[in-house]
Motif scaffolding. Structure first.
Motif, PDB file in Angstrom:
ATOM      1  N   PHE A   1      98.018  57.306  69.495  1.00 31.93           N
ATOM      2  CA  PHE A   1      98.317  56.457  70.655  1.00 31.93           C
ATOM      3  C   PHE A   1      97.806  55.034  70.445  1.00 31.93           C
ATOM      4  O   PHE A   1      98.402  54.082  70.974  1.00 31.93           O
ATOM      5  CB  PHE A   1      97.781  57.076  71.944  1.00 31.93           C
ATOM      6  N   GLN A   2      96.760  54.861  69.681  1.00 32.44           N
ATOM      7  CA  GLN A   2      96.338  53.502  69.353  1.00 32.44           C
ATOM      8  C   GLN A   2      97.366  52.826  68.455  1.00 32.44           C
ATOM      9  O   GLN A   2      97.647  51.630  68.601  1.00 32.44           O
ATOM     10  CB  GLN A   2      94.955  53.527  68.696  1.00 32.44           C
ATOM     11  N   GLN A   3      97.953  53.584  67.545  1.00 34.20           N
ATOM     12  CA  GLN A   3      99.023  53.029  66.709  1.00 34.20           C
ATOM     13  C   GLN A   3     100.239  52.679  67.554  1.00 34.20           C
ATOM     14  O   GLN A   3     100.898  51.659  67.321  1.00 34.20           O
ATOM     15  CB  GLN A   3      99.393  54.023  65.609  1.00 34.20           C
ATOM     16  N   LEU A   4     100.531  53.512  68.559  1.00 29.85           N
ATOM     17  CA  LEU A   4     101.646  53.223  69.449  1.00 29.85           C
ATOM     18  C   LEU A   4     101.399  51.925  70.230  1.00 29.85           C
ATOM     19  O   LEU A   4     102.325  51.139  70.451  1.00 29.85           O
ATOM     20  CB  LEU A   4     101.870  54.384  70.415  1.00 29.85           C
ATOM     21  N   GLU A   5     100.166  51.695  70.637  1.00 28.94           N
ATOM     22  CA  GLU A   5      99.834  50.442  71.307  1.00 28.94           C
ATOM     23  C   GLU A   5     100.093  49.249  70.392  1.00 28.94           C
ATOM     24  O   GLU A   5     100.570  48.192  70.837  1.00 28.94           O
ATOM     25  CB  GLU A   5      98.370  50.448  71.752  1.00 28.94           C
ATOM     26  N   GLU A   6      99.783  49.407  69.116  1.00 31.03           N
ATOM     27  CA  GLU A   6     100.047  48.329  68.158  1.00 31.03           C
ATOM     28  C   GLU A   6     101.546  48.076  68.013  1.00 31.03           C
ATOM     29  O   GLU A   6     101.993  46.921  67.932  1.00 31.03           O
ATOM     30  CB  GLU A   6      99.439  48.686  66.797  1.00 31.03           C
ATOM     31  N   GLU A   7     102.337  49.154  68.020  1.00 28.83           N
ATOM     32  CA  GLU A   7     103.797  49.006  67.976  1.00 28.83           C
ATOM     33  C   GLU A   7     104.290  48.257  69.218  1.00 28.83           C
ATOM     34  O   GLU A   7     105.160  47.383  69.128  1.00 28.83           O
ATOM     35  CB  GLU A   7     104.473  50.372  67.893  1.00 28.83           C
ATOM     36  N   ARG A   8     103.727  48.599  70.364  1.00 29.19           N
ATOM     37  CA  ARG A   8     104.138  47.930  71.609  1.00 29.19           C
ATOM     38  C   ARG A   8     103.790  46.441  71.562  1.00 29.19           C
ATOM     39  O   ARG A   8     104.584  45.593  71.984  1.00 29.19           O
ATOM     40  CB  ARG A   8     103.466  48.582  72.814  1.00 29.19           C
ATOM     41  N   ASP A   9     102.604  46.119  71.055  1.00 31.11           N
ATOM     42  CA  ASP A   9     102.207  44.706  70.942  1.00 31.11           C
ATOM     43  C   ASP A   9     103.177  43.948  70.038  1.00 31.11           C
ATOM     44  O   ASP A   9     103.554  42.801  70.327  1.00 31.11           O
ATOM     45  CB  ASP A   9     100.788  44.594  70.398  1.00 31.11           C
TER      46      ASP A   9
END
Length: 378
Positions: free
Chosen positions: A210-218
């Protein structure tokens, strides 16, 4: 259940009946605090249906509308404090966060207000099971909620119907006794087994994913900004694009994404919503990147003004639902008392609730949603 309780730092029990069963149990517990409840008007229909079953009387908080985004905002701590001051008999507050468009309430501030007024805070976090595993722990229980439901199947690898009921200050026995009022004595063990498997994932991999997903969203947010497209909301799994920012309706924007083999979760006149998970591939994100970079940019459009129709509650939800009824065309029913909850789904928010008087404004919204008949009290 012990593993989930450790993961979420709460008393947690499993549901094979989705968040609806959890909502029913939470409101049955709320009934012990009194028969009135303060609730945001953007609550899911499962809430008002349960109010009818339990004879709870909702007092509505109407969310503010943001004309710059075309979205209803989350209720604020100030709104809730004012409502509690005006209704000292209320000892339970009910909100939804995240909402279907990805907006999140300030639960920390709201929980403090509730507790200052000796009120319990219930959060419908059906779309928020993942929030314990984001870079900042944003789960409602962490932020001060007393009761919270999460549809694990929405944002975690769980079969449809798998959900979690979290609590602070209640035992698992109390939670299960209230769930037993509404749930089947034969729950799906396939759903429960999928929740067991998901616990393995949460313990071993979820935080990193989910931290990687946050990076994708950014990253996608930066691409949107470069293309004058607004990415709205705070939930890392709900990416709501404002088509009006580039002069396109949500429907037109969706047609564009479909050319890139991308199917949105939801589309309305103003917005296109994607429901994203760590299990989307790098190819998925690359297609989304390419699609955004090729969006045709036109003169921005202005979002229309909107307000919820005035709630004129002539009967309680329970009185209306269990009354003798007749079915009428919506415009013939103006002035009559609605005997059902009329919704569009998604997002499942009632346009009019049982017990409210039907007005012209309701009828316009119902017609625009393709709803032309309604059951009213005889």
């Amino acid at each position: 259940e012990d593993r989930y309780s450790d993961l979420y730092q709460s008393t947690t029990v499993l549901s094979a009946g989705g968040s609806t069963l959890c909502i029913q149990a939470m409101l049955a517990l709320a009934k012990q605090q009194g028969d009135t409840i303060l609730a945001a008007r953007n609550s899911h229909v499962a809430f008002i249906n349960t109010c009818a079953l339990l004879d709870l009387k909702p007092i509505w908080i109407t969310p503010n509308y943001d004309s710059s985004t075309g979205l209803l905002q989350q209720p604020t701590a100030n709104q809730i404090e004012l409502a509690l001051q005006q209704n000292p008999q209320v000892h339970t507050v009910y909100i939804t966060s995240p909402d279907y468009m990805g907006l999140m309430a300030d639960i920390s501030a709201i929980s403090k207000v509730c507790h200052q007024h000796q009120a319990k805070l219930i959060v419908d976090s059906a779309h928020g099971a993942h929030l314990k595993f984001t870079s900042e722990d944003l789960h409602p229980i962490t932020l001060g909620a007393d009761l919270c439901c999460c549809s694990a199947h929405k944002t975690l690898p769980v079969l449809t119907g798998g959900a979690l009921l979290h609590a602070k200050g209640y035992s698992s026995t109390e939670l299960k006794s209230k769930m037993a009022l509404f749930g089947s004595t034969s729950p799906s063990y396939l759903i429960l087994q999928s929740l067991d498997y998901c616990a393995d994932y949460l313990e071993q991999q979820a935080k990193e994913d989910f931290q990687q997903l946050e990076e994708e969203r950014d990253y996608i947010s930066s691409i949107c900004q470069q293309n004058n497209l607004k990415l709205l909301g705070q939930d890392p799994t709900k990416w709501t694009l404002d088509g009006f920012a580039v002069g396109q309706t949500g429907e037109k924007l969706t047609e564009h994404f479909r050319e890139y083999k991308i199917e949105p979760e939801y589309t309305n006149y103003d917005h296109t919503v994607f429901m994203v998970s760590p299990f989307n591939s790098s190819t998925d994100f690359a297609r989304l990147d390419a699609a955004i970079n090729s969006v045709t940019k036109k003169t921005p459009l202005q979002h229309a003004t909107f307000s919820f129709p005035e709630s004129i509650q002539l009967l309680t939800p329970r009185e209306a639902v269990f009354s003798a009824t007749e079915s009428l065309s919506i415009f013939d029913a103006i002035g009559k008392v609605c005997a059902e909850n009329k919704i569009t789904c998604p997002p499942g928010i009632p346009i009019i609730t049982a017990g409210e008087q039907l007005t012209y404004q309701h009828c316009d919204l119902l017609k625009n949603s393709g709803i032309l008949t309604i059951n009213v009290v005889k």
